[in-house]
Scaffold this motif. Structure first.
Motif, PDB file in Angstrom:
ATOM      1  N   SER A  66      -5.032   1.521   3.721  1.00 25.09           N
ATOM      2  CA  SER A  66      -6.588   1.962   4.324  1.00 25.09           C
ATOM      3  C   SER A  66      -7.579   2.211   3.369  1.00 25.09           C
ATOM      4  N   HIS A  67      -8.400   2.216   2.313  1.00 29.42           N
ATOM      5  CA  HIS A  67      -8.910   2.869   1.442  1.00 29.42           C
ATOM      6  C   HIS A  67      -9.411   1.298   1.365  1.00 29.42           C
TER       7      HIS A  67
ATOM      8  N   TRP B 279      -5.436   8.802  -4.878  1.00 33.53           N
ATOM      9  CA  TRP B 279      -4.923   9.388  -5.396  1.00 33.53           C
ATOM     10  C   TRP B 279      -4.607   9.725  -6.736  1.00 33.53           C
TER      11      TRP B 279
ATOM     12  N   GLY C 112      -0.730   6.004  -4.766  1.00 31.60           N
ATOM     13  CA  GLY C 112      -2.012   5.932  -4.401  1.00 31.60           C
ATOM     14  C   GLY C 112      -2.897   5.385  -5.384  1.00 31.60           C
ATOM     15  N   ARG C 113      -3.737   4.916  -5.029  1.00 29.98           N
ATOM     16  CA  ARG C 113      -5.383   4.768  -5.538  1.00 29.98           C
ATOM     17  C   ARG C 113      -6.275   5.871  -5.350  1.00 29.98           C
TER      18      ARG C 113
ATOM     19  N   ASN D 119     -10.804  19.013   0.138  1.00 30.02           N
ATOM     20  CA  ASN D 119     -11.503  19.435   0.798  1.00 30.02           C
ATOM     21  C   ASN D 119     -10.020  20.252   1.801  1.00 30.02           C
ATOM     22  N   THR D 120      -9.091  20.109   1.855  1.00 33.83           N
ATOM     23  CA  THR D 120      -7.964  20.643   2.404  1.00 33.83           C
ATOM     24  C   THR D 120      -7.394  21.989   1.388  1.00 33.83           C
TER      25      THR D 120
ATOM     26  N   PHE E 210      -2.682  12.617   6.215  1.00 35.17           N
ATOM     27  CA  PHE E 210      -1.978  14.536   5.918  1.00 35.17           C
ATOM     28  C   PHE E 210      -2.627  15.054   7.529  1.00 35.17           C
TER      29      PHE E 210
ATOM     30  N   ASP F 229     -10.447  -7.107  -0.321  1.00 33.73           N
ATOM     31  CA  ASP F 229      -8.801  -7.437  -0.427  1.00 33.73           C
ATOM     32  C   ASP F 229      -8.367  -8.459  -0.174  1.00 33.73           C
TER      33      ASP F 229
ATOM     34  N   ALA G 118      -1.079  -7.627  -3.596  1.00 35.76           N
ATOM     35  CA  ALA G 118      -0.313  -8.715  -2.369  1.00 35.76           C
ATOM     36  C   ALA G 118      -1.472  -9.035  -2.076  1.00 35.76           C
TER      37      ALA G 118
ATOM     38  N   GLY H 214       0.678  -1.220   0.240  1.00 36.58           N
ATOM     39  CA  GLY H 214       0.264   0.215  -0.345  1.00 36.58           C
ATOM     40  C   GLY H 214       1.762   1.121  -0.145  1.00 36.58           C
TER      41      GLY H 214
ATOM     42  N   ASP I 228       2.530  -1.624  -4.356  1.00 35.06           N
ATOM     43  CA  ASP I 228       0.327  -1.302  -4.864  1.00 35.06           C
ATOM     44  C   ASP I 228       0.562  -1.194  -6.077  1.00 35.06           C
TER      45      ASP I 228
ATOM     46  N   PRO J 272      -0.913   8.397   0.239  1.00 34.48           N
ATOM     47  CA  PRO J 272       0.302   8.823   1.693  1.00 34.48           C
ATOM     48  C   PRO J 272       0.735   8.015   2.558  1.00 34.48           C
ATOM     49  N   ARG J 273       0.533   7.598   2.445  1.00 34.33           N
ATOM     50  CA  ARG J 273       0.260   6.764   4.484  1.00 34.33           C
ATOM     51  C   ARG J 273       1.811   5.909   3.993  1.00 34.33           C
TER      52      ARG J 273
HETATM   53  C1  LIG Z   1     -12.663   9.744  -1.804  1.00 36.31           C
HETATM   54  C2  LIG Z   1     -11.530  10.393  -0.914  1.00 36.31           C
HETATM   55  C3  LIG Z   1     -11.191  11.865  -1.187  1.00 36.31           C
HETATM   56  C4  LIG Z   1     -10.387  12.708   0.871  1.00 36.31           C
HETATM   57  N1  LIG Z   1      -9.996  13.569   0.581  1.00 36.31           N
HETATM   58  C5  LIG Z   1      -9.126  14.484   1.450  1.00 36.31           C
HETATM   59  C6  LIG Z   1      -8.778  15.131   1.367  1.00 36.31           C
HETATM   60  O1  LIG Z   1      -9.647  16.551   0.884  1.00 36.31           O
HETATM   61  N2  LIG Z   1      -8.067  16.096   2.577  1.00 36.31           N
HETATM   62  C7  LIG Z   1      -7.692  14.726   3.204  1.00 36.31           C
HETATM   63  O2  LIG Z   1      -6.989  15.674   4.128  1.00 36.31           O
HETATM   64  N3  LIG Z   1      -8.251  14.056   3.724  1.00 36.31           N
HETATM   65  C8  LIG Z   1      -9.553  13.476   2.495  1.00 36.31           C
HETATM   66  N4  LIG Z   1      -9.189  12.371   2.504  1.00 36.31           N
HETATM   67  C9  LIG Z   1      -8.441  11.537   3.693  1.00 36.31           C
HETATM   68  C10 LIG Z   1      -7.831   9.851   3.351  1.00 36.31           C
HETATM   69  O3  LIG Z   1      -7.709   8.762   4.562  1.00 36.31           O
HETATM   70  C11 LIG Z   1      -6.344  10.453   3.214  1.00 36.31           C
HETATM   71  O4  LIG Z   1      -6.120  11.398   1.999  1.00 36.31           O
HETATM   72  C12 LIG Z   1      -5.582   9.148   2.511  1.00 36.31           C
HETATM   73  O5  LIG Z   1      -5.532   8.415   1.087  1.00 36.31           O
HETATM   74  C13 LIG Z   1      -5.415   7.937   3.139  1.00 36.31           C
HETATM   75  O6  LIG Z   1      -3.986   7.387   2.535  1.00 36.31           O
HETATM   76  P1  LIG Z   1      -3.963   5.664   3.314  1.00 36.31           P
HETATM   77  O7  LIG Z   1      -2.155   5.431   2.320  1.00 36.31           O
HETATM   78  O8  LIG Z   1      -3.242   5.816   4.006  1.00 36.31           O
HETATM   79  O9  LIG Z   1      -4.810   5.124   2.142  1.00 36.31           O
HETATM   80  P2  LIG Z   1      -5.448   5.113   0.943  1.00 36.31           P
HETATM   81  O10 LIG Z   1      -5.076   6.699  -0.065  1.00 36.31           O
HETATM   82  O11 LIG Z   1      -6.040   4.120   0.629  1.00 36.31           O
HETATM   83  O12 LIG Z   1      -3.898   4.313  -0.130  1.00 36.31           O
HETATM   84  C14 LIG Z   1      -3.598   2.666   0.435  1.00 36.31           C
HETATM   85  C15 LIG Z   1      -3.642   2.299  -0.731  1.00 36.31           C
HETATM   86  O13 LIG Z   1      -3.034   0.531  -0.669  1.00 36.31           O
HETATM   87  C16 LIG Z   1      -3.281   0.626  -1.603  1.00 36.31           C
HETATM   88  N5  LIG Z   1      -2.921  -1.305  -1.279  1.00 36.31           N
HETATM   89  C17 LIG Z   1      -4.512  -1.819  -0.539  1.00 36.31           C
HETATM   90  N6  LIG Z   1      -4.735  -3.243  -0.813  1.00 36.31           N
HETATM   91  C18 LIG Z   1      -3.552  -3.387  -1.584  1.00 36.31           C
HETATM   92  C19 LIG Z   1      -2.838  -4.892  -2.018  1.00 36.31           C
HETATM   93  N7  LIG Z   1      -3.841  -6.137  -1.335  1.00 36.31           N
HETATM   94  N8  LIG Z   1      -1.836  -4.674  -2.144  1.00 36.31           N
HETATM   95  C20 LIG Z   1      -1.170  -3.904  -2.759  1.00 36.31           C
HETATM   96  N9  LIG Z   1      -1.558  -2.745  -2.153  1.00 36.31           N
HETATM   97  C21 LIG Z   1      -2.988  -2.696  -1.739  1.00 36.31           C
HETATM   98  C22 LIG Z   1      -4.171   1.341  -2.373  1.00 36.31           C
HETATM   99  O14 LIG Z   1      -4.374   0.037  -4.192  1.00 36.31           O
HETATM  100  C23 LIG Z   1      -3.988   2.155  -2.168  1.00 36.31           C
HETATM  101  O15 LIG Z   1      -2.828   3.203  -2.959  1.00 36.31           O
HETATM  102  C24 LIG Z   1      -9.634  11.533   1.450  1.00 36.31           C
HETATM  103  C25 LIG Z   1     -10.287  10.453   0.897  1.00 36.31           C
HETATM  104  C26 LIG Z   1     -11.193   9.520   0.593  1.00 36.31           C
HETATM  105  C27 LIG Z   1     -11.054   7.960   0.048  1.00 36.31           C
END
Ligand SMILES: Cc1cc2nc3c(=O)[nH]c(=O)nc-3n(C[C@H](O)[C@H](O)[C@H](O)COP(=O)(O)OP(=O)(O)OC[C@H]3O[C@@H](n4cnc5c(N)ncnc54)[C@H](O)[C@@H]3O)c2cc1C
Length: 659
Positions: free
Chosen positions: A194-195, A63, A60-61, A74-75, A614, A551, A162, A23, A53, A26-27
């Motif tokens: 996450s998502h 963004w 990621g997915r 919305n930031t 973030f 997943d 994965a 994954g 990923d 951003p995280r």
């Molecule tokens: C539609 C939407 C809009 C948002 N807008 C904002 C905003 O404007 N401002 C803000 O601060 N926050 C916003 N958020 C909050 C959001 O939680 C974060 O911005 C951020 O995307 C979370 O990051 P993450 O890396 O934890 O998870 P994710 O962004 O979900 O990244 C997880 C990654 O894991 C990968 N993955 C999942 N399963 C597997 C697997 N089995 N094998 C390999 N890869 C895998 C996915 O492809 C994905 O790229 C928004 C969230 C969403 C869903």
């Protein structure tokens, strides 16, 4: 229970520490940055980092670049950063970088896409960028981390999903299995996913089945960038449940995304009021929710007084004192008074110091009396009414939570007037710096969340209160007040309503089904009557639930008991399943037997130790602290030996638990 750490013996032939991050949104990119920065200062051997990923690493997915240019954050541009800064209390080094806004100033002209170059050039610090521009920024931040990898660290990306992580009974490294059948050996695995997709929860699945049986259209909760709106036909009535950010994405994709235009005509009697010119391809959106109004617009001003450096009432000390009482904690009884008092304090601090004429007593006197009185008591309310003369300047959190004040109107025309005037008032307030006290409250709401963490995670926390009062009520109120859309989205909402493309359903929204007439039915407590339609959209984000995850990796781990959803037991013995991926305080995956896997970690919004991906600049964001902590734990691990080859009959994968 955590398994004993590997003592580093038996590492012959495994000189590199091999880390697999699954994954790279951003995280994941944030954790990679911490690995790179810490590896550069820690004296350790070679490290191989594998990034898995199917979507581009960095964005990621969520963004990814490949999405509608109409979807926005919305930031604000000055509030979005992918980097740590000196405010972060952590052991690792600070390697700062630009906010999205600063990056657009310095790098925007170099972007490969003309539309993004134009957007970056015009972007102001308080503008809300497109998700595509954020995608480019996050990709650049990722590239920067990779480029800074110290000698001895290799980073390899795998554009794969994965699907499993398996271990050999004979021990040694885990095998991470990818979509294409390839495997990666890993000394440690981190899930940053996450998502992910989840199957619809039972009430949504029932609506989907009803739609199938009656030839109707139903769209369950989904991520804005992934919505398939093809089945939503031009001109048809669509019931929409949810008035938050999911609705905003849907609204814009079904209007401007279908060729409609938002226009301003400065020669209008109304000045530069926005109007909507339909394309004819739009449906009619009938939207309602529990509150019946959209989330508050984001404030478009800065504080006029200095921002408090720390919280005053909802402090780590106050939370510790509460925990030391040793009794069960409930959110509304024990924590909300701290939160409400803090938010109210921050509001009046900004009002008194930023707009001194609006409070009848000097701030030191106000502060002393505020601290003496019980927040929310009758005496407090009387005092506020005397020292803050204008009712529009008084903060009433209970009233904010019930925006339509439980009103019941005679008909839909009156409902439309009510919601319109509410939205106009909100827009005026959130764009007029005279009301910057709202921003004081907004900052305090953000500041209290990390302070509450130890209480929320404590065994003293009443599980039912955690689920119903904190997650169910407070987080909803938080999003409603502090996580709303850019103001221009609400201007667009008003223009669409005026053009007849949007209509309001009211608050207390209930959706039911009518099998006889083959329709979805909406009723509201605000207005009599009901509305029927053949299409229903649940405009909310899918809630993670390990039991319903689609997943493959999480599902495989859960099926073997190597990952579990959080289960809380209330005082009366009732089991409350939150569905969140259970991790221990060190972010290690918990297993079904209650133990923790020493070399499998999970970070993200789907876990029980949450921190938003973030953090605002200079806010000592928990996300950076957690990333740094896990990065340093990972880099301290000793490499393991390779497991026996897979065709070795003694090396059957999938023992009782991962490392
Ligand atoms: C539609 C939407 C809009 C948002 N807008 C904002 C905003 O404007 N401002 C803000 O601060 N926050 C916003 N958020 C909050 C959001 O939680 C974060 O911005 C951020 O995307 C979370 O990051 P993450 O890396 O934890 O998870 P994710 O962004 O979900 O990244 C997880 C990654 O894991 C990968 N993955 C999942 N399963 C597997 C697997 N089995 N094998 C390999 N890869 C895998 C996915 O492809 C994905 O790229 C928004 C969230 C969403 C869903």
């Amino acid at each position: 229970m955590v398994e004993p750490e590997d003592d580093g013996t038996g590492t012959a032939g495994a000189a590199s520490l091999v880390l697999v991050l699954v994954g790279l949104g951003p995280r994941g990119a944030g954790l990679l940055e911490r690995l790179v920065s810490n590896a550069a200062v820690l004296d350790r051997g070679p490290v191989e980092v594998h990034l898995v990923d199917p979507f581009p690493p960095g964005p990621g997915r969520v963004w990814r670049d490949d999405q509608s240019e109409l979807l926005r954050l919305n930031t604000t541009a000055e509030d979005l950063t992918a980097f740590v800064d000196a405010s972060v209390t952590m052991d690792g080094p600070v390697t700062s970088g630009p906010t999205l806004f600063a990056w657009c100033r310095s790098e925007g002209a170099e972007l490969p896409d003309a539309a993004l170059v134009a957007e970056a050039a015009a972007l102001g610090p308080l503008d809300f960028p497109s998700r595509r521009l954020a995608s480019a920024y996050l990709a650049a931040a990722f590239d920067r981390a990779v480029a800074r990898a110290p000698a001895g660290m290799t980073i390899t990306s795998h554009a794969q999903r994965a699907v499993d992580v398996v271990r050999s009974d004979a021990g040694g490294r885990d095998r991470v299995v990818l979509d294409d059948g390839a495997t990666l050996l890993a000394d440690a695995v981190v899930l940053l996913t996450s998502h992910v997709d989840v199957a619809p929860a039972p009430p949504y699945a029932a609506l989907a089945a009803f739609a199938d049986d009656h030839g109707l259209t139903y769209l369950p909760p989904a991520y804005g960038g992934d919505l398939d709106l093809g089945p939503v036909g031009a001109g048809e009535d669509v019931l929409v449940r949810g008035f938050g950010l999911g609705f905003v994405d849907l609204m814009i994709l079904l209007t401007e995304g279908r060729g409609g235009k938002f226009l301003t005509d400065p020669t209008d009697d109304d000045g530069a009021r926005l109007r909507y010119e339909p394309s004819g391809a739009e449906p009619r959106l009938l939207v309602g929710s529990r509150r019946g109004v959209p989330y508050h617009a984001k404030p478009m001003y800065r504080l006029q007084a200095p921002r408090p450096a720390a919280t005053t009432f909802c402090t780590p000390g106050a939370v510790t004192a509460l925990l030391e009482q040793g009794r069960p904690i409930t959110f509304l009884r024990d924590l909300w008074p701290l939160v409400g008092r803090e938010v109210t304090w921050a509001y009046y601090l900004e009002l008194a110091q930023g707009h001194p004429g609006r409070v009848r007593v000097p701030w030191p006197q106000f502060a002393a009396t505020f601290a003496d009185l019980e927040w929310g008591s009758a005496g407090y309310a009387q005092w506020i009414a005397t020292v803050v003369p204008d009712p529009a300047d008084r903060l009433d959190l209970a009233a904010l939570d019930r925006p339509l004040r439980d009103r019941q109107v005679a008909d839909r025309a009156e409902l439309a007037r009510l919601v319109r005037s509410y939205v106009r008032a909100d827009l005026a307030r959130r764009q007029d710096v005279a009301f910057s006290a709202d921003l004081g409250a907004f900052h305090a709401l953000l500041a209290v969340l990390p302070v509450l963490g130890p209480a929320l995670a404590s065994p003293q926390m009443d599980p039912r209160s955690l689920v119903q009062e904190f997650l169910g009520w407070f987080m909803g109120f938080f999003s409603f007040y502090a996580s709303g859309p850019p103001p221009d989205r609400l201007e667009q909402l008003l223009a669409l309503e005026e053009a007849g493309v949007v209509a309001f359903l009211g608050g207390g929204l209930e959706i039911s089904t009518d099998p006889d007439r083959g329709a979805f039915v909406a009723r509201s407590t605000t207005v009599p009557g009901e509305v029927r339609a053949r299409t229903l959209v649940d405009a909310t984000l899918p809630a993670f639930d390990l039991g319903r995850t689609e997943d493959p990796l999480l599902a495989a781990l859960a099926a073997r008991g190597e990952a579990v959803g959080q289960v809380l037991t209330a005082a009366d013995g009732e089991r409350l399943e939150t569905g969140q991926l259970a991790v221990d305080p060190a972010h290690r995956l918990r297993r079904a037997d209650g133990s923790s896997a020493s070399r499998r970690f999970a970070l993200g919004m789907h876990t029980t130790v949450k921190s938003a991906a973030f953090a605002r600049p200079a806010s000592n964001g928990p996300v950076h602290r957690h990333n740094d902590q896990v990065a340093r734990t990972l880099l301290a691990l000793a490499p393991l030996p390779d497991p026996p080859p897979i065709d070795d009959p003694t090396a059957a994968p999938g023992g009782p638990g991962g490392q």
